[in-house]
Write a protein that holds these residues in place. Structure first.
Motif, PDB file in Angstrom:
ATOM      1  N   TYR A 198      10.656  -7.971   7.062  1.00  0.00           N
ATOM      2  CA  TYR A 198      10.411  -7.038   5.959  1.00  0.00           C
ATOM      3  C   TYR A 198       8.952  -6.617   5.900  1.00  0.00           C
ATOM      4  O   TYR A 198       8.639  -5.454   5.655  1.00  0.00           O
ATOM      5  CB  TYR A 198      10.840  -7.681   4.633  1.00  0.00           C
ATOM      6  N   ASP A 199       8.047  -7.574   6.141  1.00  0.00           N
ATOM      7  CA  ASP A 199       6.628  -7.258   6.125  1.00  0.00           C
ATOM      8  C   ASP A 199       6.256  -6.309   7.259  1.00  0.00           C
ATOM      9  O   ASP A 199       5.411  -5.436   7.076  1.00  0.00           O
ATOM     10  CB  ASP A 199       5.820  -8.550   6.211  1.00  0.00           C
ATOM     11  N   SER A 246       1.774 -10.992  -0.153  1.00  0.00           N
ATOM     12  CA  SER A 246       0.597 -10.739   0.667  1.00  0.00           C
ATOM     13  C   SER A 246       0.712 -11.459   2.013  1.00  0.00           C
ATOM     14  O   SER A 246       1.517 -12.378   2.184  1.00  0.00           O
ATOM     15  CB  SER A 246      -0.663 -11.200  -0.062  1.00  0.00           C
ATOM     16  N   ASN A 247      -0.082 -11.015   2.952  1.00  0.00           N
ATOM     17  CA  ASN A 247      -0.017 -11.581   4.306  1.00  0.00           C
ATOM     18  C   ASN A 247      -0.414 -13.044   4.331  1.00  0.00           C
ATOM     19  O   ASN A 247       0.155 -13.828   5.091  1.00  0.00           O
ATOM     20  CB  ASN A 247      -0.912 -10.776   5.243  1.00  0.00           C
ATOM     21  N   THR A 277       7.384  -2.681   6.306  1.00  0.00           N
ATOM     22  CA  THR A 277       6.711  -1.975   5.200  1.00  0.00           C
ATOM     23  C   THR A 277       5.276  -1.678   5.505  1.00  0.00           C
ATOM     24  O   THR A 277       4.676  -2.105   6.421  1.00  0.00           O
ATOM     25  CB  THR A 277       6.766  -2.790   3.900  1.00  0.00           C
ATOM     26  N   LEU A 287       2.438 -15.163   2.931  1.00  0.00           N
ATOM     27  CA  LEU A 287       3.539 -15.165   3.890  1.00  0.00           C
ATOM     28  C   LEU A 287       3.242 -16.099   5.055  1.00  0.00           C
ATOM     29  O   LEU A 287       4.108 -16.880   5.470  1.00  0.00           O
ATOM     30  CB  LEU A 287       3.805 -13.751   4.409  1.00  0.00           C
TER      31      LEU A 287
END
Length: 56
Positions: A52-53, A2-3, A56, A6
């Motif tokens: 990567y976040d 999740s943000n 996606t 991260l």
């Protein structure tokens, strides 16, 4: 990932790197080298996770 988790990971890793840089003179050379390698790997992983976040 999740943000929020991260963001917490990135901030924690960057703080670890900053603390390691600021206290490099007070650490044992063997401990300093090991911590530096671990920190570099963790910072590289943080950037990979951020990229990567974004993808996606």
């Amino acid at each position: 990932m999740s943000n929020e988790s991260l963001a917490i990971y990135v901030v924690a890793v960057l703080c670890l790197g900053a603390v390691l840089i600021m206290s490099k003179d007070r650490l044992d050379p063997r401990l300093r080298r090991g911590m530096a390698l671990i920190t570099v790997v963790m910072i590289a992983l943080a950037f990979v996770f951020v990229i990567y976040d974004f993808l996606t």
